[in-house]
Every structure is written in structure tokens, then in C-alpha cells.
Design a protein around this motif. Structure first.
Motif, PDB file in Angstrom:
ATOM      1  N   CYS A 166       0.830  -1.210   0.000  1.00 50.41           N
ATOM      2  CA  CYS A 166       0.000   0.000   0.000  1.00 50.41           C
ATOM      3  C   CYS A 166       0.865   1.261   0.000  1.00 50.41           C
ATOM      4  N   GLU A 204       0.944   4.139  -2.886  1.00 50.27           N
ATOM      5  CA  GLU A 204       0.700   5.552  -2.574  1.00 50.27           C
ATOM      6  C   GLU A 204       1.823   6.435  -3.121  1.00 50.27           C
ATOM      7  N   THR A 236     -10.438  -4.920  -6.967  1.00 49.56           N
ATOM      8  CA  THR A 236      -9.962  -4.263  -5.753  1.00 49.56           C
ATOM      9  C   THR A 236     -11.134  -3.791  -4.892  1.00 49.56           C
ATOM     10  N   LEU A 290      -8.769  -0.381  -1.365  1.00 47.75           N
ATOM     11  CA  LEU A 290      -7.343  -0.114  -1.580  1.00 47.75           C
ATOM     12  C   LEU A 290      -7.157   1.387  -1.776  1.00 47.75           C
TER      13      LEU A 290
END
Length: 292
Positions: free
Chosen positions: A55, A59, A217, A220
Motif C-alpha cells: 500500500c 501511494e 480491488t 485499496l
């Protein structure tokens, strides 16, 4: 701009790359994973930290790209590392036992002494060695609290579980081939291997092609819910495919935490002289094999 998000979950880092429709790399991101050494020969990781690092990498990657729409997600991953989680809640129930971990060496020695080596190699293309997951799965199961219904999986299956908000329990054929529980000729989980290693194969993920519908997804950060996950493949296999080694005899060498020499085969050939046989990838139900 439309792009594909490629995730590469490695031994020491997780990486994310945005690739445009024309193949241009638009942005990259990475995050460290962390490794623990509880005692000599033991190597493990935190499955929650592995997903958190993915994650973080996503990002960072998205923050470097403006006005990009992620159309699909692909996953590559470190191989032979496995973990266990609650089938109902998704709670991690053990560590990730790394491909580097040697804690099940005594179990492998016992299985060799019992005469299972030749049969395991014939079915899986892999030797009885603690690098490979068969004995690791049993070690994890022995430490799960009683009464829990569990899922077992390689790292691709754990990540897809997390990426889909717990919606899917699946893996690709290349990762399944490194689990030591897949019959390479039949391309199915083997009841016989499950009995040898003491693993209920019903706990294992559904095996899909390397290019398939792995779900969508959910939850997320930065990625719209419902974005399709359309590929999963072991990292070394991804390198073989990425280098275009499609003809028998084509090969590649990659260098990372570990190094891999892999050569495409015309068909399944039993391993010999320290070489392993594996599924390089599977597309439209047809496996391509490789020596490693």
C-alpha cells in the motif's frame, strides 16, 4: 492517461510501477518490508507488514503521477514464501515463512528417510528441501489455534486476498508450481502430496492461469473499488516472460536477494542433477514449463 498498476512484492522491498498503454513507465514507488531471524536458520516476515508495504509503494507511485486512471492491476511476488490466515475474518494466524527459512529441515530429512523423495520430485519437479513450502505449510498448521477454519497460500494469494478485501482465495499456476503440492502434469492440487505433507488441500487457493480474472480491488487507498486484477505470476517467471523467452531453450538470469537461472522447456521434463522443473506460466489453460 490510462495505465496498468504493476505490483512486485519482493523479499526485502515492495514496488509499484505505473505503465502506460504504450509501455512507458509513468511512476515508481517502493517500501521496505523487514525480515526477522528468531533463531539460527529461521527467517520470517509479518504478512500484515507485507501488505502495508504494498500500500505504501502504491501511494508513493500514485503521488508521482497526475491524471492517471488505473485500468487494471498485475501482481508478481517472491516465491516459496507462505503464510496462513483465518478463512472467515482474514486475520493473519502466523508469520510468513520465507523461502530462505530452514526451520523444517528435520521434517524434510524425515520424509526423505521414509522414501518420499522420488515421488515428490516426479509430481512437483522439486526436491524435499526446506526452501520449498510443503513442510512449511504443515509447520504453520501445527500452530494455528484449534477450531479455526484457515486458508493457506503463497504470497500472491495473500496479496490478492488483501487487495480484494477478502473476496478471493486464488493463486496463479506458476506460484502453485512452487508450493510443492501441485501435480505439475495434472495441473491440480494433489491429494497424495497433501497426505505426504499432512496438508488438507481444501485449504489451498483455487489455481488460475497467470493471466486471468483474479477479482477486483476493494478498499485499496488511491485505487477505485472494482479495478480488475488481471495477472499474477512468480517474480522469476515474470522475468522470463518479460524477456520474451517464449521458445524452448530461451533463458534468462536475474539477480536479487536470490539469483535465478531459468530456461523454457518444450514440455514437462523430470528434474535432474540439481535442476528443478516448474511451470513458467499458464495461459488459456496451457502450461509452459521451465528448468531452473
Amino acid at each position: 492517461m490510462r495505465a496498468i498498476l504493476a505490483i512486485d512484492q519482493g523479499t526485502t522491498n515492495s514496488k509499484a510501477v505505473l505503465v502506460s498503454e504504450t509501455g512507458e513507465v509513468l511512476a515508481r514507488g517502493s517500501a521496505g518490508v523487514g525480515i526477522s531471524y528468531p533463531q539460527s536458520g529461521w527467517v520470517e516476515q509479518d504478512p500484515r507488514r507485507i501488505f502495508a508495504s504494498v500500500c505504501e509503494a502504491i501511494e508513493t507511485c500514485l503521488n508521482k503521477a497526475s491524471e492517471v486512471t488505473v485500468e487494471a492491476v498485475g501482481v508478481s511476488n517472491q516465491r516459496e514464501s507462505v503464510t496462513v490466515w483465518d478463512a472467515e475474518t482474514g486475520e493473519a494466524l502466523g508469520p510468513v515463512l520465507s523461502w530462505q527459512c530452514r526451520r523444517t529441515a528435520p521434517d524434510c530429512e524425515r520424509l526423505i528417510a521414509e522414501g518420499h523423495l522420488d515421488r515428490v520430485e516426479a509430481l512437483t519437479g522439486l526436491p524435499l528441501d526446506p526452501m520449498f513450502p510443503g513442510s512449511k505449510f504443515r509447520w504453520l498448521l501445527d500452530r494455528v489455534p484449534a477450531g479455526r477454519r484457515v486458508h493457506l497460500g503463497t504470497i500472491d494469494s495473500w496479496l490478492i486476498h488483501c487487495l480484494t478485501g477478502g473476496g478471493r482465495h486464488v493463486c496463479d499456476a506458476s506460484n502453485a508450481a512452487r508450493s510443492q503440492l501441485l501435480d505439475l502434469n495434472g495441473q491440480v492440487w494433489s491429494e497424495e502430496l497433501g497426505q505426504i505433507f499432512g496438508v488438507d488441500i481444501a485449504m489451498l487457493p483455487e489455481v488460475l492461469d497467470s493471466s486471468a480474472d483474479f477479482g477486483t480491488t476493494r478498499g485499496l487507498p488511491g485505487i477505485a473499488d472494482g479495478t480488475p486484477i488481471r495477472s499474477a505470476i512468480g517474480d522469476s517467471h515474470a522475468a522470463l516472460f518479460g524477456h520474451g523467452a517464449f521458445k524452448p531453450g530461451d533463458g534468462k538470469v536475474t539477480f536479487g536477494t536470490g539469483s535465478s537461472v531459468m530456461t523454457t522447456l518444450p514440455r514437462f521434463i523430470a528434474p535432474q542433477n540439481g535442476i528443478t522443473t516448474t511451470v513458467a506460466w499458464r495461459i488459456a489453460g496451457v502450461p509452459t514449463f521451465a528448468f531452473e
